[in-house]
Design an enzyme around this catalytic site. Structure first.
Site, short mmCIF file in Angstrom:
data_model
loop_
_atom_site.label_atom_id
_atom_site.label_comp_id
_atom_site.label_asym_id
_atom_site.label_seq_id
_atom_site.Cartn_x
_atom_site.Cartn_y
_atom_site.Cartn_z
N ALA A 1 0.85 -1.19 0.00
CA ALA A 1 0.00 0.00 0.00
C ALA A 1 0.88 1.23 0.00
O ALA A 1 2.09 1.14 -0.22
CB ALA A 1 -0.93 -0.02 1.21
N ASN A 2 0.28 2.37 0.18
CA ASN A 2 1.04 3.60 0.28
C ASN A 2 0.38 4.53 1.28
O ASN A 2 -0.74 4.28 1.71
CB ASN A 2 1.16 4.25 -1.09
CG ASN A 2 -0.19 4.34 -1.74
OD1 ASN A 2 -1.08 4.97 -1.23
ND2 ASN A 2 -0.36 3.68 -2.87
#
Ligand code: C5P
Length: 229
Positions: free
Chosen positions: A29-30
């Protein structure tokens, strides 16, 4: 924007991160809180638009009066965007993961034996670029975001041209941006607007809610300019 400025219009907003599964318990993810995207959806709804908010996993509620389509992965986000079109304005504020793993293991990858797993990555579809390149049914206004840590304006100009959007909102997400609390996850933002003529409008640091309000007002002006032309 003035009351009802977007009445009868459909505004599509993407927000939040995407999660790309590695196995049933792990993901790539980020850092994206969804605060800027959600604030934009809220501002569009306040201006009277019908709003579809396609959001990755976030810890904040959907604003009142918007149709939330929750998704996890980039490919789900793309499918949800496709299903939500047509729209008059499409604003891509999501921080989409650039890559996903080439296989989604159905079972948890175990640590025992064999050393760390090799994760081969494949590129995710670029949702913004795909919508901006639509020949039929393209939204009148396609807006992208560029989170950069250096050479913010030059990189965002190049990104706007590459993606083919009408407006690129550039923000400096570096630790040295000077924005109180940091941009990623924080309540404030300092952005530059870059349009198709490469003109740059820089707004001072302000709350993300205010950035949203002003961005929607800017979209209203540009949309009205298009219908007059
Ligand atoms: O290339 P980059 O990720 O920096 O581009 C950011 C812009 O493109 C944002 O508006 C983001 O929502 C959009 N984007 C997208 N699909 C992707 C990657 C980025 O819509 N796969």
């Amino acid at each position: 924007p003035r009351d009802g400025a977007l009445a009868g219009r459909h505004v599509l907003v993407t927000s939040g991160p995407t999660h790309e599964p590695i196995d049933p318990v792990r993901y790539i993810a980020n850092r994206s809180s969804g605060r800027q995207g959600h604030a934009i959806a809220a501002a569009a709804a306040r201006a009277g638009a019908r709003v579809t908010l396609v959001s990755g996993p976030v810890g904040i509620p959907a604003p009142p009066g918007v149709d939330l389509v929750p998704v996890e992965t980039a490919r789900q986000m793309q499918a949800a965007v496709d299903a939500a079109l047509p729209a008059d304005i499409a604003i891509f504020a999501a921080a989409v993961a650039d890559w996903r793993t080439d296989r989604d293991a159905a079972r948890k990858i175990k640590k025992v034996g064999g050393g760390p797993p090799a994760l081969a990555l494949v590129e995710n579809p670029d949702i913004l670029a795909t919508v901006a390149a639509m020949r039929a049914g393209r939204p009148a206004l396609v807006v992208g975001f560029a989170a950069e840590t250096h050479d913010v304006i030059a990189l965002a100009r190049a990104k706007r041209a590459r993606k083919g959007c009408d407006l690129m909102i550039a923000n400096d997400v570096s630790a040295g941006s000077g924005v109180a609390g940091g941009v990623m996850g924080g309540a404030r933002n300092a952005v530059h607007l870059i349009d198709a003529g490469d003109a740059v409008i820089s707004w001072p640091e302000m709350d993300k809610d205010m950035v949203a309000e002003r961005l929607i007002a800017e979209c209203v002006t540009r949309l009205e300019g298009l219908s007059e032309a």
